[in-house]
Design an enzyme around this catalytic site. Structure first.
Site, PDB file in Angstrom:
ATOM      1  N   THR A 113      -2.288  14.730   1.266  1.00 41.90           N
ATOM      2  CA  THR A 113      -1.237  15.582   0.720  1.00 41.90           C
ATOM      3  C   THR A 113      -1.490  15.796  -0.761  1.00 41.90           C
ATOM      4  OG1 THR A 113       1.154  15.825   0.407  1.00 41.90           O
ATOM      5  CG2 THR A 113       0.285  13.593   0.287  1.00 41.90           C
TER       6      THR A 113
ATOM      7  N   HIS B 100       0.890  -2.076   5.878  1.00 43.03           N
ATOM      8  CA  HIS B 100       0.420  -3.421   5.574  1.00 43.03           C
ATOM      9  C   HIS B 100       0.378  -4.319   6.810  1.00 43.03           C
ATOM     10  CE1 HIS B 100      -0.989  -6.335   2.912  1.00 43.03           C
ATOM     11  NE2 HIS B 100       0.008  -6.426   2.045  1.00 43.03           N
TER      12      HIS B 100
END
Length: 424
Positions: free
Chosen positions: A342, A395
């Site tokens: 993006t 994560h």
């Protein structure tokens, strides 16, 4: 008579919103004519007539939510476009409408009278569902709304018009407010203007998915910066020949796409997704490119980016961006991405933390190129075109060290553009 139904639009789409009817009840349509536009959370589609005839009834109005397979209107087959219809119309006109309108003339007046005089008539016989909903939101009694429909039915536009007329006198009273010393303490005599807009289905879905991404993934973002000197030098030297040969501009996105693919090959966990307790490692590279369209952000996908050259990537991105802005993207253009890029820098963003495009586990954010003083060595400083880049990652399956090394790899590949040809 045939039913107009909501067609199947892909496995992930179960409902849509009637965006706009392009024909009215009583209109003659031919097979293949577009009847209405339907808005889904991914794309807008057009529903066409499966046969010629007359649109007999509109069951679901603009703004209504409809499900796959639901009947939203009826089409009277054979009543329009055929020879029997063509023959009957001149006959009716030759009678100067003495026969057909005569029995209908007494019928319309009672409906508006009833709609305007009886508050108990505020049900579905008087107003469309979208009109009733808008009236509730704006605190308007439907028996006060006078529609333009000849049979007295109230539509959404009628409620909007009534709301505008009702608030119009507020301007003169506002002008008189300063003369009344009690106006500041009265409070209730003046209503501050607001505008309520219905959230589009696409915007509502974007909002839902962004919240789900933050609630589901253990999202973390790491940052770095890229010296864009080498890429800008390559573009300056090669852009004219590149465009002459390929008929497409050499932009930054092809460099970043190539760098991302190169880094993903070194760190395959970032090109994966979580499925229950399994990690699905994807051995292909379908890179999503976030594009800002009128109704919100969409992420069309460049397929098999690892197999494409710079010109092919630039052309694919340009085509997808054009389709996104003209609202002509197909479902196949949006499905199956493995990683997303993006670029907030096109709007002037200097630094941001992009949100994951789930179920993907990684997204790269590009930002504005800005001249900043950079230490070349212990003795020299130079102004260099620098860009901050950000990697947001899940994560749960990606360790911090892996994410940092991935971003460093992207940085190194971008700062040595020739390596992109070798790595690719």
């Amino acid at each position: 008579m045939s039913e107009i139904k909501v067609p199947a639009m892909g496995e992930s789409i179960t409902e849509g919103t009637v965006s706009k009817w392009l024909v009215k009840e009583g209109d003659t349509v031919n097979q293949g004519d577009v009847l209405l536009e339907l808005e889904t959370d991914k794309v807008n589609i057009e529903i066409s007539a499966e046969e010629s005839g007359v649109l007999e009834k509109i069951i679901r109005q603009e703004g209504d939510t409809v499900e796959i397979g639901e009947t939203i209107g009826t089409l009277s087959a054979g009543a329009g476009g055929g020879s029997s219809s063509a023959a009957s119309e001149p006959a009716a006109s030759e009678q100067k409408q003495a026969t057909t309108p005569a029995p209908e003339a007494p019928t319309p007046p009672p409906a508006p009278v009833a709609a305007g005089s009886e508050s108990s008539d505020n049900g579905n016989k008087t107003a469309s569902p979208s009109a009733r909903k808008l009236a509730r939101e704006r605190g308007i009694e439907l028996d006060q709304v006078h529609g333009k429909d000849p049979i007295g039915r109230v539509y959404q536009d009628d409620v909007k018009a009534h709301s505008t007329q009702a608030t119009a006198p507020a301007a003169p009273s506002a002008n008189k407010a300063p003369a009344a010393s009690s106006a500041p303490t009265g409070g209730s005599t003046y209503t501050k203007p607001v505008e309520r807009q219905r959230m589009s289905r696409r915007r509502a879905t974007i909002a839902k998915r962004l919240v789900e991404a933050q609630q589901t993934a253990a999202m973390l973002t790491t940052f770095n910066e890229v010296d864009m000197t080498a890429i800008m030098d390559v573009r300056k030297r090669r852009k004219d020949k590149f465009k002459e040969k390929h008929e497409i501009n050499l932009g930054f996105m092809s460099f970043f796409t190539k760098a991302v693919v190169g880094a993903l090959k070194k760190f395959p966990t970032i090109n994966a997704e979580i499925d229950g307790e399994d990690v699905v490692l994807k051995k292909y590279y379908d890179i999503g490119i976030a594009v800002s369209a009128k109704e919100g952000l969409v992420v069309p996908v460049v397929r098999d980016a690892d197999r494409l050259g710079f010109a092919e990537i630039e052309r694919s991105i340009a085509d997808l961006a054009s389709k996104a802005r003209s609202n002509t993207l197909a479902l196949s253009d949006l499905q199956g991405g493995t990683f997303t890029i993006t670029n907030g820098g096109t709007f002037g963003s200097l630094l941001s933390t992009p949100i994951l495009n789930t179920p993907q586990v990684g997204i790269l954010g590009m930002h504005k190129i800005q001249l900043r003083p950079v230490a070349i060595d212990a003795e020299r400083m130079e102004n260099r075109p620098m860009m901050y880049i950000a990697l947001s990652y899940d994560h749960r399956i990606i360790d911090g060290s892996e994410a940092v090394r991935f971003l460093v790899t992207v940085k190194e590949l971008l700062e040595d553009p020739e390596s992109l040809l070798i790595e690719g």
